[in-house]
Design a protein around this motif. Structure first.
Motif, PDB file in Angstrom:
ATOM      1  N   LYS A 110       0.833  -1.202   0.000  1.00 61.92           N
ATOM      2  CA  LYS A 110       0.000   0.000   0.000  1.00 61.92           C
ATOM      3  C   LYS A 110       0.863   1.245   0.000  1.00 61.92           C
ATOM      4  CE  LYS A 110      -0.613   0.578   5.023  1.00 61.92           C
ATOM      5  NZ  LYS A 110      -1.602   0.704   6.101  1.00 61.92           N
ATOM      6  N   THR A 111       0.249   2.302  -0.505  1.00 58.50           N
ATOM      7  CA  THR A 111       0.829   3.634  -0.411  1.00 58.50           C
ATOM      8  C   THR A 111       0.059   4.387   0.662  1.00 58.50           C
ATOM      9  OG1 THR A 111      -0.648   4.572  -2.076  1.00 58.50           O
ATOM     10  CG2 THR A 111       1.369   3.519  -2.874  1.00 58.50           C
ATOM     11  N   ASN A 112       0.178   5.696   0.662  1.00 55.92           N
ATOM     12  CA  ASN A 112      -0.591   6.481   1.624  1.00 55.92           C
ATOM     13  C   ASN A 112      -2.088   6.424   1.347  1.00 55.92           C
ATOM     14  OD1 ASN A 112       1.728   7.311   2.958  1.00 55.92           O
ATOM     15  ND2 ASN A 112       1.997   9.112   1.648  1.00 55.92           N
ATOM     16  N   ASP A 113      -2.447   6.179   0.051  1.00 55.53           N
ATOM     17  CA  ASP A 113      -3.858   6.272  -0.317  1.00 55.53           C
ATOM     18  C   ASP A 113      -4.430   5.001  -0.939  1.00 55.53           C
ATOM     19  OD1 ASP A 113      -3.905   9.053   0.418  1.00 55.53           O
ATOM     20  OD2 ASP A 113      -2.913   9.508  -1.491  1.00 55.53           O
ATOM     21  N   THR A 114      -3.588   4.103  -1.447  1.00 61.81           N
ATOM     22  CA  THR A 114      -4.090   2.967  -2.221  1.00 61.81           C
ATOM     23  C   THR A 114      -3.419   1.666  -1.794  1.00 61.81           C
ATOM     24  OG1 THR A 114      -2.433   3.223  -3.979  1.00 61.81           O
ATOM     25  CG2 THR A 114      -4.499   4.460  -4.228  1.00 61.81           C
ATOM     26  N   TYR A 115      -4.021   0.568  -2.257  1.00 64.31           N
ATOM     27  CA  TYR A 115      -3.403  -0.749  -2.103  1.00 64.31           C
ATOM     28  C   TYR A 115      -3.563  -1.518  -3.414  1.00 64.31           C
ATOM     29  CZ  TYR A 115      -8.124  -2.753  -1.449  1.00 64.31           C
ATOM     30  OH  TYR A 115      -9.431  -3.138  -1.621  1.00 64.31           O
ATOM     31  N   GLN A 116      -2.683  -2.488  -3.635  1.00 64.35           N
ATOM     32  CA  GLN A 116      -2.729  -3.315  -4.837  1.00 64.35           C
ATOM     33  C   GLN A 116      -2.004  -4.625  -4.571  1.00 64.35           C
ATOM     34  OE1 GLN A 116      -0.845  -1.640  -8.364  1.00 64.35           O
ATOM     35  NE2 GLN A 116      -2.325  -2.617  -9.721  1.00 64.35           N
ATOM     36  N   GLY A 117      -2.473  -5.696  -5.239  1.00 63.15           N
ATOM     37  CA  GLY A 117      -1.861  -7.005  -5.075  1.00 63.15           C
ATOM     38  C   GLY A 117      -0.913  -7.336  -6.205  1.00 63.15           C
ATOM     39  N   ILE A 118       0.092  -8.138  -5.910  1.00 63.19           N
ATOM     40  CA  ILE A 118       1.014  -8.668  -6.905  1.00 63.19           C
ATOM     41  C   ILE A 118       0.885 -10.185  -6.892  1.00 63.19           C
ATOM     42  CG2 ILE A 118       3.407  -8.868  -7.649  1.00 63.19           C
ATOM     43  CD1 ILE A 118       3.982  -6.259  -6.215  1.00 63.19           C
ATOM     44  N   TYR A 146      -2.817  -7.367  -9.595  1.00 63.56           N
ATOM     45  CA  TYR A 146      -4.263  -7.505  -9.509  1.00 63.56           C
ATOM     46  C   TYR A 146      -4.725  -6.956  -8.157  1.00 63.56           C
ATOM     47  CZ  TYR A 146      -8.964  -9.119 -10.287  1.00 63.56           C
ATOM     48  OH  TYR A 146     -10.316  -9.157 -10.498  1.00 63.56           O
ATOM     49  N   PRO A 147      -5.758  -6.101  -8.195  1.00 63.11           N
ATOM     50  CA  PRO A 147      -6.473  -5.537  -9.329  1.00 63.11           C
ATOM     51  C   PRO A 147      -5.553  -4.774 -10.291  1.00 63.11           C
ATOM     52  CG  PRO A 147      -7.651  -5.115  -7.272  1.00 63.11           C
ATOM     53  CD  PRO A 147      -6.296  -5.634  -6.891  1.00 63.11           C
ATOM     54  N   LEU A 148      -6.039  -4.597 -11.512  1.00 63.47           N
ATOM     55  CA  LEU A 148      -5.209  -3.962 -12.526  1.00 63.47           C
ATOM     56  C   LEU A 148      -4.847  -2.530 -12.162  1.00 63.47           C
ATOM     57  CD1 LEU A 148      -6.952  -5.277 -15.773  1.00 63.47           C
ATOM     58  CD2 LEU A 148      -4.867  -6.116 -14.700  1.00 63.47           C
ATOM     59  N   HIS A 149      -5.749  -1.847 -11.460  1.00 65.85           N
ATOM     60  CA  HIS A 149      -5.501  -0.478 -11.022  1.00 65.85           C
ATOM     61  C   HIS A 149      -5.481  -0.440  -9.492  1.00 65.85           C
ATOM     62  CE1 HIS A 149      -6.460   0.336 -15.171  1.00 65.85           C
ATOM     63  NE2 HIS A 149      -7.704  -0.097 -15.003  1.00 65.85           N
ATOM     64  N   PRO A 150      -4.639   0.406  -8.890  1.00 67.09           N
ATOM     65  CA  PRO A 150      -4.645   0.525  -7.434  1.00 67.09           C
ATOM     66  C   PRO A 150      -6.027   0.908  -6.904  1.00 67.09           C
ATOM     67  CG  PRO A 150      -2.730   1.629  -8.375  1.00 67.09           C
ATOM     68  CD  PRO A 150      -3.618   1.258  -9.523  1.00 67.09           C
ATOM     69  N   VAL A 151      -6.358   0.391  -5.738  1.00 69.65           N
ATOM     70  CA  VAL A 151      -7.657   0.616  -5.110  1.00 69.65           C
ATOM     71  C   VAL A 151      -7.449   1.522  -3.896  1.00 69.65           C
ATOM     72  CG1 VAL A 151      -9.653  -0.488  -4.010  1.00 69.65           C
ATOM     73  CG2 VAL A 151      -8.434  -1.650  -5.875  1.00 69.65           C
ATOM     74  N   GLU A 180     -10.763  -6.953  -0.322  1.00 69.92           N
ATOM     75  CA  GLU A 180     -10.250  -5.791   0.393  1.00 69.92           C
ATOM     76  C   GLU A 180      -9.057  -6.220   1.240  1.00 69.92           C
ATOM     77  OE1 GLU A 180     -11.477  -2.023   3.275  1.00 69.92           O
ATOM     78  OE2 GLU A 180     -12.938  -3.631   2.918  1.00 69.92           O
ATOM     79  N   ALA A 181      -7.993  -5.442   1.163  1.00 64.46           N
ATOM     80  CA  ALA A 181      -6.810  -5.659   1.995  1.00 64.46           C
ATOM     81  C   ALA A 181      -6.625  -4.461   2.918  1.00 64.46           C
ATOM     82  CB  ALA A 181      -5.568  -5.846   1.124  1.00 64.46           C
ATOM     83  N   PHE A 182      -5.882  -4.672   4.020  1.00 64.92           N
ATOM     84  CA  PHE A 182      -5.650  -3.626   5.024  1.00 64.92           C
ATOM     85  C   PHE A 182      -6.979  -3.099   5.564  1.00 64.92           C
ATOM     86  CE2 PHE A 182      -2.166  -3.416   1.920  1.00 64.92           C
ATOM     87  CZ  PHE A 182      -1.080  -3.675   2.729  1.00 64.92           C
TER      88      PHE A 182
END
Length: 454
Positions: A110-118, A146-151, A180-182
């Motif tokens: 995750k970043t400060n605003d988003t999360y994404q899976g590898i 995945y997801p293709l775009h950060p959430v 959903e993560a985090f």
């Protein structure tokens, strides 16, 4: 089913993972399993919630320098060593091992605003059941996001339609995703975002309510690993304790109408590139008949992929929950001609399960190497007794495409021509009869002209 005590020893301490696999019922060739996952930390708070249906389409090269396609789904029994909540920045991780050396895991950042899976997916071509004649033996790993775009953080990602990610020779198909993560305080967020496939045409499925306490008992069809009580986050939630396995009924919506109108499908244009050069070209309208259900392939929602070789080429068409793989080969004769050798069809339906049909002993669409094959009339390709493809306005060239253009076409035998042949023969026979009658009458008139005077 493993006991809770034996499972605890296999999970990293003090972190625990809960993994539940549900069997989807339906008359299918391959059993389809839905994954329903919660990963919890030592304080029993959920750091990852995921729910989806998925399968893999893998293209591999054979010992005869041809390309084949195989479909891989999660089996009933899997291993899950390495799943954990990890730490605040780089976790959580879901790891699944299954079959003969295959493994799939997704780790979230995750970043400060988003999360994404590898995703990291490793398949073993030494598995002779899936890759009986693979040229390259051993472990092959592909990775993708995945997801293709950060959430956005504190947001549930939802994708009801089939969403696919392609990496190397692997296409991973996801459907009915709730992820959903985090999670803040271990609870699913009320905020939702949908994938690109859902953004326009489909409503969002309901997010499971983790606060409900209604329970329903079922038979022992789940496989559960945990050392503490687990909460199944379906709409009717379930508490799972020492020796009791309970879950609730779930409702899954279909992303494609069960029946499609019997109409001519739209013609699409598809291509495959080898690096930057087009190596395979195709235009066609496709209609699938799977177990007496007609489904049109929509060019506007269909993506083309594949690979080209000197003796074998593959075209993969993916439209929402339908994947059609066409494999072409070159005949080993003095006159080199290509033909359609194999067809693989996968239909992912959350009601009926995943349906799969394949045949690798076909001889359709034959033409000289270096030319294209054309057929303006409807053709029906019988894949299996319960699966066929109706093809309209076909033109295809799987080898030796020059400058991104079709070469001269060899056309199929026209059905109109076949219909005209008996008519022409009948007319010719009729004319012969008329001529014979005329000559007969002329000859008879001469014989009846009477005696000449002496």
């Amino acid at each position: 089913m493993e006991t809770q005590s034996s499972a605890a020893g296999r999970l990293p301490r003090p972190l625990f993972c809960a993994l539940v696999l549900f069997l989807l019922e339906g008359s299918v060739v391959y059993q389809a399993y839905a994954v329903d996952v919660e990963v919890k930390d030592a304080s029993n708070e959920t750091c990852l919630f995921g729910k989806w249906i998925m399968n893999f389409s893998i293209t591999y090269e054979t010992e005869h320098n041809e390309y084949k396609n195989t479909v891989l789904t999660f089996p009933e029994h899997v291993r899950y060593d390495g799943s954990s909540c990890d730490n605040e920045i780089s976790g959580p991780v879901l790891a699944i091992e299954f079959g003969e050396g295959h493994s799939w895991n997704i780790s979230f950042t995750k970043t400060n605003d988003t999360y994404q899976g590898i995703i990291s997916f490793t398949y073993n071509t030494n598995d002779t059941a899936l890759f009986p004649d693979a040229k390259m033996k051993g472990l092959i790993t592909t990775s993708t996001n995945y997801p293709l775009h950060p959430v956005n953080l504190d947001t549930v990602f939802i994708c009801q339609n089939v969403d696919f990610v392609e990496s190397g020779s692997v296409i991973q198909n996801f459907q009915n995703v709730v992820l959903e993560a985090f999670l803040p305080s271990g609870n699913l967020s009320d905020q939702k975002t949908v994938c690109d496939k859902d953004a326009v045409v489909t409503p969002e499925p309901a997010v499971p309510d983790t606060s409900s306490t209604d329970t329903t008992s079922i038979t022992n069809t789940t496989f559960i690993i945990n050392t503490t009580s687990i909460t199944n986050t379906n709409t009717n939630t379930t508490s799972i304790t020492d020796d009791t396995t309970e879950e609730a009924n779930t409702t899954i919506l279909s992303s494609r109408s069960i029946s499609q109108p019997d109409e001519i499908p739209a013609t699409g244009t598809y291509s495959v590139k080898n690096d930057t050069e087009v190596c395979l070209l195709a235009t066609m309208g496709l209609q699938l008949n799977m177990t007496k259900t007609l489904m049109n392939i929509n060019p506007n929602t269909t993506t083309a992929s594949g690979r080209c070789g000197n003796r074998s080429s593959v075209l993969t068409l993916t439209d929402t929950d339908i994947v059609v793989v066409l494999t072409f080969a070159v005949k080993n004769t003095s006159f080199e001609r290509f033909y359609l050798k194999a067809v693989d069809v996968t239909v992912t339906n959350p009601v009926n399960g995943t349906q799969f049909a394949a045949s690798d002993n076909l001889t359709f669409w034959e033409a000289s190497l270096g030319s294209s094959y054309m057929c303006r009339k409807k053709e029906t390709l019988v894949v299996t007794p319960s699966c066929s493809l109706h093809v309209f306005n076909l033109r295809i060239q799987p080898f030796q495409v020059q400058n991104g253009q079709f070469s001269i076409a060899e056309e199929c035998t026209s059905s109109d021509f076949l219909f005209i042949i008996p008519i022409v023969v009948g007319v010719v026979i009729g004319l012969l009869i008329v001529f014979a009658f005329v000559f007969y009458m002329i000859g008879r008139r001469k014989s009846d002209s009477g005696y000449q005077a002496v």
